[in-house]
Design a protein around this motif. Structure first.
Motif, PDB file in Angstrom:
ATOM      1  N   UNK A 106       0.837  -1.187   0.000  1.00  0.00           N
ATOM      2  CA  UNK A 106       0.000   0.000   0.000  1.00  0.00           C
ATOM      3  C   UNK A 106       0.880   1.249   0.000  1.00  0.00           C
ATOM      4  N   UNK A 107       0.326   2.332  -0.445  1.00  0.00           N
ATOM      5  CA  UNK A 107       1.067   3.579  -0.408  1.00  0.00           C
ATOM      6  C   UNK A 107       0.637   4.493  -1.529  1.00  0.00           C
ATOM      7  N   UNK A 108       0.996   5.761  -1.415  1.00  0.00           N
ATOM      8  CA  UNK A 108       0.655   6.743  -2.438  1.00  0.00           C
ATOM      9  C   UNK A 108       1.928   7.112  -3.197  1.00  0.00           C
ATOM     10  N   UNK A 109       1.746   7.815  -4.284  1.00  0.00           N
ATOM     11  CA  UNK A 109       2.893   8.256  -5.056  1.00  0.00           C
ATOM     12  C   UNK A 109       3.549   7.155  -5.868  1.00  0.00           C
ATOM     13  N   UNK A 110       2.804   6.084  -6.144  1.00  0.00           N
ATOM     14  CA  UNK A 110       3.362   4.968  -6.900  1.00  0.00           C
ATOM     15  C   UNK A 110       3.704   5.363  -8.330  1.00  0.00           C
ATOM     16  N   UNK A 111       2.888   6.204  -8.960  1.00  0.00           N
ATOM     17  CA  UNK A 111       3.066   6.481 -10.391  1.00  0.00           C
ATOM     18  C   UNK A 111       4.414   7.121 -10.719  1.00  0.00           C
ATOM     19  N   UNK A 112       4.816   8.238 -10.063  1.00  0.00           N
ATOM     20  CA  UNK A 112       6.145   8.807 -10.358  1.00  0.00           C
ATOM     21  C   UNK A 112       7.269   7.831 -10.026  1.00  0.00           C
ATOM     22  N   UNK A 113       7.119   7.095  -8.941  1.00  0.00           N
ATOM     23  CA  UNK A 113       8.129   6.108  -8.565  1.00  0.00           C
ATOM     24  C   UNK A 113       8.221   5.015  -9.619  1.00  0.00           C
ATOM     25  N   UNK A 114       7.067   4.563 -10.108  1.00  0.00           N
ATOM     26  CA  UNK A 114       7.047   3.530 -11.146  1.00  0.00           C
ATOM     27  C   UNK A 114       7.756   4.016 -12.401  1.00  0.00           C
ATOM     28  N   UNK A 115       7.553   5.278 -12.762  1.00  0.00           N
ATOM     29  CA  UNK A 115       8.207   5.823 -13.946  1.00  0.00           C
ATOM     30  C   UNK A 115       9.722   5.836 -13.812  1.00  0.00           C
ATOM     31  N   UNK A 116      10.203   6.282 -12.663  1.00  0.00           N
ATOM     32  CA  UNK A 116      11.646   6.324 -12.451  1.00  0.00           C
ATOM     33  C   UNK A 116      12.240   4.915 -12.455  1.00  0.00           C
ATOM     34  N   UNK A 117      11.559   3.988 -11.798  1.00  0.00           N
ATOM     35  CA  UNK A 117      12.065   2.617 -11.741  1.00  0.00           C
ATOM     36  C   UNK A 117      12.013   1.938 -13.107  1.00  0.00           C
TER      37      UNK A 117
END
Length: 242
Positions: free
Chosen positions: A21-32
């Motif tokens: 769970x958690x927020x802010x997944x989208x920008x993190x997913x892009x960087x990863x």
């Protein structure tokens, strides 16, 4: 084919379904996702990342300060900015209408050859230095005139700008691997990330077995041309004929 944004979305959904769970997944997913694609370029040699390149050899570069083999024409010559490594061990060029090829050696060997007397004006060997920006090429012997060499190299693909919202398709064809691997990266440190990582590696293993399939053509085992008659400096031994 999925876009970068769609891959990020699927990975985020899978990570949440698995319990992370958690927020802010989208920008993190892009960087990863960019990190994963970068890793694939650096580690593997895929044909989709192979490009043709040319470099004009002249008689001007004399090597960096302190270079033992300082001599006009040795180098450094600038390689493409996205250069990672040669996709083949030979570089070719045309000299007075005849095809010539150069073989790859260590940079230290070019340094040593600089101490030897010149016996040819046709470049026969090359070495690269990846510690410069852009990467550098050195040759031996130095050319007496202008020579354009041709080669193929593995390239480092550019990052996708904001992949989490991008409509671009990543260059990697095995997109199930990207989704699975990205899910694993998003789930860390949840121990269940390893399950997705194992699945991703299994997919990559199957992909590597089939990609750039060489079974349809004969394979040739080559000897080092520097050490065998017809392409190197090994002298003919009495009583033996190669």
């Amino acid at each position: 084919m999925l876009t970068a944004a769609q891959i990020c979305t699927l990975a985020c959904q899978d990570a949440r379904k698995a319990g992370s769970q958690g927020s802010g997944f989208s920008p993190t997913a892009g960087m990863k996702l960019n990190l994963i694609l970068n890793e694939l370029c650096v580690i593997y040699d895929f044909s989709v990342n192979t490009k043709p390149g040319t470099v004009l050899l002249t008689g001007s570069p004399v090597g960096p300060a302190g270079f033992v083999g300082m001599m006009p024409g040795v180098g450094p010559y600038a390689l493409p900015a996205d250069y990672l490594r040669m996709a083949q061990d030979e570089v070719v060029y045309n000299f007075q209408g005849a095809p010539k090829k150069m073989i790859n050696v260590d940079l230290s060997e070019i340094d040593l050859l600089g101490l030897e007397p010149l016996n040819s004006n046709c470049p026969e060997e090359f070495a690269t230095d990846l510690n410069t920006v852009p990467p550098s090429l050195y040759v031996w012997p130095p050319p007496q005139g202008a020579v354009t060499i041709n080669f193929r190299y593995s390239s480092l693909e550019s990052d996708i700008t904001t992949p989490e919202v991008s409509g671009l398709q990543p260059w990697m064809k095995l997109q199930t691997y990207l989704v699975c691997r990205l899910t694993a990266e998003l789930m860390k440190p949840d121990p269940r990330w390893k399950d997705f990582s194992v699945e991703a590696e299994a997919l990559m293993g199957k992909y590597l077995e089939s990609t750039d399939d060489n079974l349809g053509r004969a394979m040739v085992i080559k000897m080092d041309p520097r050490n065998f008659i017809g392409g190197g400096r090994l002298r003919r031994t009495k009583g033996f004929d190669f």
